[in-house]
Design an enzyme around this catalytic site. Structure first.
Site, PDB file in Angstrom:
ATOM      1  N   GLY A  56       6.788 -11.148 -59.753  1.00  0.00           N
ATOM      2  CA  GLY A  56       7.523 -12.282 -59.210  1.00  0.00           C
ATOM      3  C   GLY A  56       7.975 -12.139 -57.782  1.00  0.00           C
ATOM      4  O   GLY A  56       8.319 -13.133 -57.143  1.00  0.00           O
ATOM      5  N   CYS A 111       7.356  -5.014 -59.601  1.00  0.00           N
ATOM      6  CA  CYS A 111       7.520  -4.442 -60.938  1.00  0.00           C
ATOM      7  C   CYS A 111       6.273  -4.646 -61.782  1.00  0.00           C
ATOM      8  O   CYS A 111       6.010  -3.883 -62.711  1.00  0.00           O
ATOM      9  CB  CYS A 111       8.732  -5.065 -61.638  1.00  0.00           C
ATOM     10  SG  CYS A 111      10.299  -4.694 -60.826  1.00  0.00           S
ATOM     11  N   GLY A 112       5.496  -5.667 -61.465  1.00  0.00           N
ATOM     12  CA  GLY A 112       4.234  -5.908 -62.159  1.00  0.00           C
ATOM     13  C   GLY A 112       3.073  -5.124 -61.599  1.00  0.00           C
ATOM     14  O   GLY A 112       1.939  -5.262 -62.070  1.00  0.00           O
ATOM     15  N   ARG A 169      17.715  -2.026 -71.226  1.00  0.00           N
ATOM     16  CA  ARG A 169      16.532  -1.168 -71.112  1.00  0.00           C
ATOM     17  C   ARG A 169      16.733   0.090 -71.950  1.00  0.00           C
ATOM     18  O   ARG A 169      17.787   0.724 -71.885  1.00  0.00           O
ATOM     19  CB  ARG A 169      16.278  -0.800 -69.655  1.00  0.00           C
ATOM     20  CG  ARG A 169      15.069   0.111 -69.461  1.00  0.00           C
ATOM     21  CD  ARG A 169      14.863   0.452 -67.996  1.00  0.00           C
ATOM     22  NE  ARG A 169      14.471  -0.740 -67.255  1.00  0.00           N
ATOM     23  CZ  ARG A 169      14.971  -1.067 -66.063  1.00  0.00           C
ATOM     24  NH1 ARG A 169      15.911  -0.327 -65.505  1.00  0.00           N
ATOM     25  NH2 ARG A 169      14.569  -2.160 -65.444  1.00  0.00           N
ATOM     26  N   ARG A 217      18.728   7.592 -56.067  1.00  0.00           N
ATOM     27  CA  ARG A 217      17.921   6.408 -56.380  1.00  0.00           C
ATOM     28  C   ARG A 217      17.229   6.661 -57.711  1.00  0.00           C
ATOM     29  O   ARG A 217      17.328   7.750 -58.284  1.00  0.00           O
ATOM     30  CB  ARG A 217      16.894   6.178 -55.259  1.00  0.00           C
ATOM     31  CG  ARG A 217      16.336   4.762 -55.131  1.00  0.00           C
ATOM     32  CD  ARG A 217      17.362   3.746 -54.694  1.00  0.00           C
ATOM     33  NE  ARG A 217      16.713   2.490 -54.307  1.00  0.00           N
ATOM     34  CZ  ARG A 217      16.320   1.549 -55.148  1.00  0.00           C
ATOM     35  NH1 ARG A 217      16.502   1.715 -56.444  1.00  0.00           N
ATOM     36  NH2 ARG A 217      15.722   0.456 -54.715  1.00  0.00           N
ATOM     37  N   LYS A 218      16.517   5.675 -58.207  1.00  0.00           N
ATOM     38  CA  LYS A 218      15.796   5.866 -59.462  1.00  0.00           C
ATOM     39  C   LYS A 218      14.665   6.866 -59.266  1.00  0.00           C
ATOM     40  O   LYS A 218      14.226   7.135 -58.143  1.00  0.00           O
ATOM     41  CB  LYS A 218      15.254   4.547 -59.983  1.00  0.00           C
ATOM     42  CG  LYS A 218      14.117   3.927 -59.172  1.00  0.00           C
ATOM     43  CD  LYS A 218      13.648   2.641 -59.848  1.00  0.00           C
ATOM     44  CE  LYS A 218      12.497   2.003 -59.071  1.00  0.00           C
ATOM     45  NZ  LYS A 218      12.033   0.758 -59.711  1.00  0.00           N
TER      46      LYS A 218
END
Length: 641
Positions: free
Chosen positions: A541, A546-547, A156, A275-276
């Site tokens: 998915g 994430c989508g 990434r 965390r992110k």
């Protein structure tokens, strides 16, 4: 330069008066001020003394915690944490314990060492320590896809504001082409970012070096890091622009991933977050950045009294398997300048880094800290933190948002820019997937028509800016946009806004394949129906989303399903999905939190009729008329001239 160094020296002298940080960390904090003026600072003059003086002072209170990585000479990310946070991490979740045992900020050094040994035949990827392979290497942007492609990684990048150029796109293609047609691909993400597929450890250093030579990086792009800075894809070329987000996104990117002392990539001050962390900066009322699903969202708004352009701040938006949260207003307004945005972000990140949860990773995002405080108290904590930086007290109460009617504009198609004789051209990239050959084709076209500039969107498409009106016809006739190409300049309203996560092809969490089914079904729906506005269909998915299916008009999420087996007469497990309807983006953003249809088999005969029904009943789709000659062609299976 001398003035800045004297300020740093003064700050270091006063370091003992600060309860938040060590002297070393204050040195980094002050050096970060250089980012606000946008010029480099020669900081090496004070770095060695700082590290030397601080090392002995800290060893007494943080036994076993390295303050400086001996191999890199840089502070560790853990050294910036207060004692309370370190204690939480010691008792925290497995990821926190990995970060305590082996700091993530030096993972790039390990990548270079591992690669050299693999190339020399002294090591195999399977010999790499598991904690590194599956976790620490994420700090270099390398995510092992062990379940699907063992020994290969997704890399990434960081692409602030989603702006790249032809040289960079060619480099991406050349980096992955060796891994084959199915594994060596380039994906555009829902954060205006780039992911390279198929990367192997032995090749990673050359890719990292190539990125740095092109003013890009992959360092601190994954795991517990600040992710890619999302901005306005029309920045600088938009007649409705309120704020040009390019400089702001670049400044924020440098804040979190550029060491202000050594001027090298990787900022240890943000090398150990709980965390992110996601940040989005919107430049217009369209909110192309999707501020409502980011930890920090900056929404442009003029000050009601002075007319000064600034941002209203929203906080806490995110999506995960356990919780989906829409951002909430923070009742804060800041001026839309570099100092104000960087300083506010730094303050919020400091609170999050030092006080965020390090036990349950599902409760470690910013929203949980905000809720623990309460929004009013959190706002006051941010104001207090900002005030301690001595960069001005600029935070005011939120300003009234514009109320005049406004309709969010489509990014697809060909549109005139404010610059006379210039046009922007949207390019459909189905499901965000690019193969190396396509990368080269787009790079060539961009170089020919728009000085090599390429812009990415959160819808995983491309914008070619600044195309001369006189060259539009030539551009439209380029082979890459021909009838046999996946990429289109004038896609339909269904296929043009398709979004998809990686899916089970690469991701071990995904329950279903996404990209190929998404592209195939969108094409079928486009061929059959007409709609009078763009319809956003998102695929993801798994429940991590994430989508981003909750923001979609129609969202398809992988889920268990069962279907009758005609041979046995019993139901058996098959790939399936849940279908969400009614998400919205823009000024009236809304998340569709619960699925309208559950456990639907993914195969076309089960899913396609449901999608057709939704399009007709919810979005007014009508069937396209089929010409008699087309019916005949379909019937006899030949092409008629």
């Amino acid at each position: 330069i001398n003035l800045k160094l004297s300020v740093v020296s003064h700050y270091l002298d006063q370091g003992g008066n600060c309860s938040r940080s060590t002297m070393m960390n204050k040195g980094y904090a002050v050096a970060a001020v250089a980012l606000l003026v946008g010029s480099p600072v020669i900081c090496s003059a004070f770095l060695p003394a700082t590290l030397k003086n601080t090392q002995s002072a800290l060893n007494n209170v943080r036994e076993g915690i390295a303050t400086v990585d001996e191999r890199t000479g840089k502070p560790t990310g853990t050294s910036f944490l207060p004692d309370e946070a370190i204690e939480k991490a010691r008792k925290g979740n497995p990821i926190e314990k990995i970060k305590i045992a082996k700091d993530g900020t030096s993972a790039w050094k390990d990548i270079y060492d591992y690669a050299a040994k693999i190339r020399a035949g002294e090591l195999d990827w399977e010999d790499v320590e598991k904690g590194d392979m599956d976790n620490r290497l994420k700090f270099v942007g390398l995510l092992h896809r062990g379940k699907r492609t063992p020994g290969q990684f997704m890399m990434r990048l960081k692409v602030p504001n989603g702006i790249i150029n032809s040289d960079q796109l060619r480099f991406y293609a050349d980096s992955v082409e060796k891994y084959g047609e199915n594994q060596g691909v380039v994906d555009i993400t829902t954060r205006q970012n780039i992911q390279l597929r198929g990367v192997k450890i032995e090749d990673a250093p050359d890719i990292i070096d190539g990125l740095h030579a092109r003013n890009q990086t992959s360092i601190q792009s994954a795991l517990d890091s600040v992710r890619n800075m999302v901005g306005n894809p029309l920045a600088g070329i938009d007649e409705c622009e309120m704020v040009d987000t390019r400089e702001i996104c670049n400044a924020l990117n440098d804040l979190v991933s550029l060491d202000p002392v050594t001027n090298t990539r990787g900022n240890p001050a943000y090398g150990n977050l709980p965390r992110k962390f996601n940040i989005a900066v919107s430049g217009s009322r369209d909110d192309y950045a999707h501020t409502h699903i980011n930890d920090i969202g900056l929404q442009p708004c003029a000050h009601a009294e002075t007319g000064e352009m600034g941002f209203n701040v929203v906080l806490g938006g995110y999506m995960s398997i356990k919780r989906v949260a829409e951002s909430i207003p923070a009742d804060m307004w800041i001026p839309a300048d570099r100092n104000s945005v960087v300083t506010l972000t730094e303050a919020i990140l400091r609170l999050f880094r030092d006080e965020g949860d390090r036990g349950d990773r599902q409760k470690a995002r910013l929203i949980w800290l905000v809720e623990r405080y309460g929004m009013e108290d959190f706002k006051n904590a941010v104001i207090k933190e900002v005030s301690s930086y001595n960069r001005g007290d600029f935070i005011q109460d939120a300003q009234p948002a514009p109320t005049e009617p406004f309709e969010r504009r489509d990014l697809m198609g060909i549109h005139e820019q404010p610059q006379k004789g210039k046009f922007r051209v949207g390019v459909l990239v189905p499901a965000g997937r690019l193969h190396p050959k396509e990368c080269h084709q787009i790079a060539d076209v961009a170089e020919k028509y728009c000085d090599g500039e390429i812009r990415l969107t959160v819808e995983q498409n491309i914008i070619l800016p600044n195309v001369d009106e006189s060259k539009l016809d030539d551009l439209m006739n380029e082979p890459v946009f021909g009838k046999d190409s996946r990429m289109k300049l004038k896609p339909g309203n269904i296929e043009g806004n398709l979004v998809s996560c990686t899916g089970a092809q690469f991701c071990g969490l995904a329950l279903i394949e996404t990209k190929e089914p998404a592209e195939a079904l969108a094409a079928k729906l486009e061929a059959k129906f007409s709609v009078d506005k763009p319809i956003r269909i998102h695929w993801t998915g798994c429940p991590n989303s994430c989508g981003q299916v909750q923001v979609a008009d129609i969202g398809i999420m992988g889920a268990p399903a069962r279907k009758l087996d005609p041979e046995t007469g019993k139901k058996k497990a098959v790939p399936g999905c849940n279908v969400f309807v009614g998400g919205r983006i823009g000024e009236d953003a809304h998340l569709a939190m619960t699925p309208d249809y559950k456990n639907i088999p993914l195969e076309e005969e089960s899913l396609l009729p449901i999608l057709e029904e939704i399009l007709v009943e919810k979005f007014g789709a009508v069937k396209k008329r089929t010409r008699k000659r087309d019916k005949l062609k379909k019937l006899i299976g030949i092409g008629l001239e």
